[in-house]
Design a protein around this motif. Structure first.
Motif, short mmCIF file in Angstrom:
data_model
loop_
_atom_site.label_atom_id
_atom_site.label_comp_id
_atom_site.label_asym_id
_atom_site.label_seq_id
_atom_site.Cartn_x
_atom_site.Cartn_y
_atom_site.Cartn_z
N SER A 1 0.82 -1.21 0.00
CA SER A 1 0.00 0.00 0.00
C SER A 1 0.85 1.26 0.00
O SER A 1 0.33 2.35 0.19
CB SER A 1 -0.91 0.01 1.23
OG SER A 1 -0.15 -0.04 2.42
N GLY A 2 2.14 1.14 -0.22
CA GLY A 2 3.00 2.31 -0.23
C GLY A 2 3.36 2.76 1.18
O GLY A 2 3.06 2.09 2.17
N PHE A 3 3.97 3.93 1.26
CA PHE A 3 4.48 4.43 2.53
C PHE A 3 4.00 5.85 2.79
O PHE A 3 3.63 6.58 1.87
CB PHE A 3 6.01 4.40 2.54
CG PHE A 3 6.58 3.02 2.39
CD1 PHE A 3 6.83 2.23 3.49
CD2 PHE A 3 6.85 2.51 1.13
CE1 PHE A 3 7.35 0.96 3.36
CE2 PHE A 3 7.37 1.23 0.98
CZ PHE A 3 7.61 0.46 2.10
N THR A 4 4.03 6.22 4.04
CA THR A 4 3.69 7.57 4.45
C THR A 4 4.62 7.95 5.60
O THR A 4 5.33 7.10 6.14
CB THR A 4 2.21 7.66 4.88
OG1 THR A 4 1.86 9.04 5.08
CG2 THR A 4 1.96 6.90 6.17
N ILE A 5 4.60 9.23 5.97
CA ILE A 5 5.35 9.69 7.14
C ILE A 5 4.36 9.90 8.28
O ILE A 5 3.36 10.60 8.12
CB ILE A 5 6.10 11.01 6.86
CG1 ILE A 5 7.03 10.84 5.66
CG2 ILE A 5 6.90 11.43 8.10
CD1 ILE A 5 8.03 9.73 5.79
N SER B 1 8.06 4.23 -2.68
CA SER B 1 9.21 3.45 -2.23
C SER B 1 9.64 3.90 -0.85
O SER B 1 9.41 5.05 -0.44
CB SER B 1 10.38 3.57 -3.20
OG SER B 1 10.98 4.85 -3.10
N LYS B 2 10.29 3.01 -0.14
CA LYS B 2 10.79 3.34 1.19
C LYS B 2 11.89 4.40 1.10
O LYS B 2 12.03 5.24 2.00
CB LYS B 2 11.33 2.09 1.88
CG LYS B 2 11.75 2.30 3.33
CD LYS B 2 12.10 0.99 3.98
CE LYS B 2 12.47 1.20 5.45
NZ LYS B 2 13.74 1.94 5.60
N ASP C 1 12.01 7.77 3.17
CA ASP C 1 13.13 8.03 4.07
C ASP C 1 13.67 9.44 3.87
O ASP C 1 14.04 10.12 4.83
CB ASP C 1 14.22 6.99 3.83
CG ASP C 1 15.22 6.93 4.97
OD1 ASP C 1 14.77 6.92 6.14
OD2 ASP C 1 16.42 6.90 4.71
N THR C 2 13.71 9.89 2.62
CA THR C 2 14.15 11.26 2.34
C THR C 2 13.20 12.27 2.98
O THR C 2 13.63 13.25 3.61
CB THR C 2 14.21 11.50 0.82
OG1 THR C 2 15.17 10.61 0.25
CG2 THR C 2 14.60 12.93 0.51
N ASN D 1 10.67 13.20 15.10
CA ASN D 1 9.26 12.83 15.25
C ASN D 1 8.73 12.00 14.09
O ASN D 1 7.68 11.36 14.21
CB ASN D 1 8.40 14.10 15.38
CG ASN D 1 8.68 14.83 16.68
OD1 ASN D 1 9.01 14.21 17.68
ND2 ASN D 1 8.56 16.15 16.66
N GLY D 2 9.41 12.01 12.96
CA GLY D 2 8.90 11.32 11.79
C GLY D 2 9.34 9.86 11.72
O GLY D 2 10.50 9.55 11.95
N ILE D 3 8.39 8.98 11.43
CA ILE D 3 8.71 7.58 11.18
C ILE D 3 8.04 7.16 9.89
O ILE D 3 7.05 7.76 9.45
CB ILE D 3 8.25 6.65 12.33
CG1 ILE D 3 6.71 6.66 12.44
CG2 ILE D 3 8.89 7.03 13.65
CD1 ILE D 3 6.18 5.59 13.38
#
Length: 264
Positions: free
Chosen positions: A183-187, A240-241, A245-246, A254-256
């Motif tokens: 499902s993709g990535f988010t921050i 993409s991860k 990550d960028t 605070n961001g993961i």
């Protein structure tokens, strides 16, 4: 370790046996362990069952508990789930978190094999909280599989993310990324028990998020491992991860990186 990425919810008995083996190897032996531990690890389940059953009947305290654990796991490996449950059920609240966690994990995998996903999710989530490192990560991954089967993707993604953070095993990390990558990535910049706090955080990061082109932050309703309401503050969607990550670096500590919700 067992790779269920192609069909994570089709766990037949051999899959469960292999998963339990992965969870126990290298972690349960104490200085007073009998031959049953090495017999179990060598796949000699009948011999391990005999030795462990006898030891559990004769011993007391920690040695009895360890023997009972091996007796239960051996019974399970020999396709005797009812007997396995009799040995393991009393161990899930053991004072030794490793024994309790491994018993919970084994019982959870039995329930997963039975397609009793609600019970499997509860037991495997409990195991993930009792164990540590790669063992906790594997239990969490299977808990995520159970939540996926229940139609609770947010709870599943939470388990996959926790597992990914815990493991140092490169193969397991790849397996978890495959699950998350669907499902993709988010921050994610916050998780709160009260919506008002999540909305406040969303307002605080709004200008940064919009400024970098990630769009408006969103508050995603989820649940924690005990079924309590949880409000996640997330922003952006990345294929993409590496991209995620960028972006994460722009939000400090605070961001993961988390799996993106499928309904936004």
């Amino acid at each position: 370790m067992l790779n269920r990425s192609a069909a994570p919810l089709r766990c037949v008995r051999p899959c469960v046996v292999l998963a339990v083996l992965t969870l126990i190897v290298g972690g349960c032996a104490s200085s007073g362990s009998g031959a049953y531990v090495s017999e179990y690890q060598a796949g000699q389940y009948s011999a391990a069952h005999r030795s462990a059953s006898a030891a559990a009947s004769a011993a007391s305290g920690a040695q009895r508990d360890e023997a009972a654990l091996i007796a239960g796991l051996s019974a399970h490996a020999m396709d005797r789930p009812a007997e396995a449950e009799r040995w393991l059920r009393s161990l899930v609240s053991n004072r030794d978190r490793q024994i309790a966690g491994r018993a919970s994990a084994a019982l959870g995998l039995i329930e997963l094999d039975r397609r009793n996903h609600e019970r499997a999710a509860a037991l495997l989530s409990q195991a993930a909280s009792q164990l540590s490192g790669n063992d906790a990560a594997r239990a969490g991954m299977y808990a995520g599989d159970a939540y996926t089967a229940l139609g609770r993707p947010d709870a599943a993604r939470m388990q996959y993310n926790l597992a990914h953070a815990l493991t140092s095993d490169a193969t397991l990390k790849r397996t978890l990324i495959e699950r998350l990558d669907r499902s993709g990535f988010t921050i994610q910049v916050g998780a709160f028990s009260e919506r008002i706090n999540a909305e406040r955080t969303a307002r605080e990061v709004k200008s940064t998020s919009v400024g970098y082109g990630y769009g408006l932050p969103r508050v995603v309703e989820s649940v924690d491992e005990r079924g309590r309401a949880l409000y996640l503050v997330q922003l952006g969607r990345f294929t993409s991860k590496a991209e995620a990550d960028t972006a994460r670096g722009r939000f400090g500590r605070n961001g993961i990186i988390a799996a993106a919700p499928t309904n936004d």
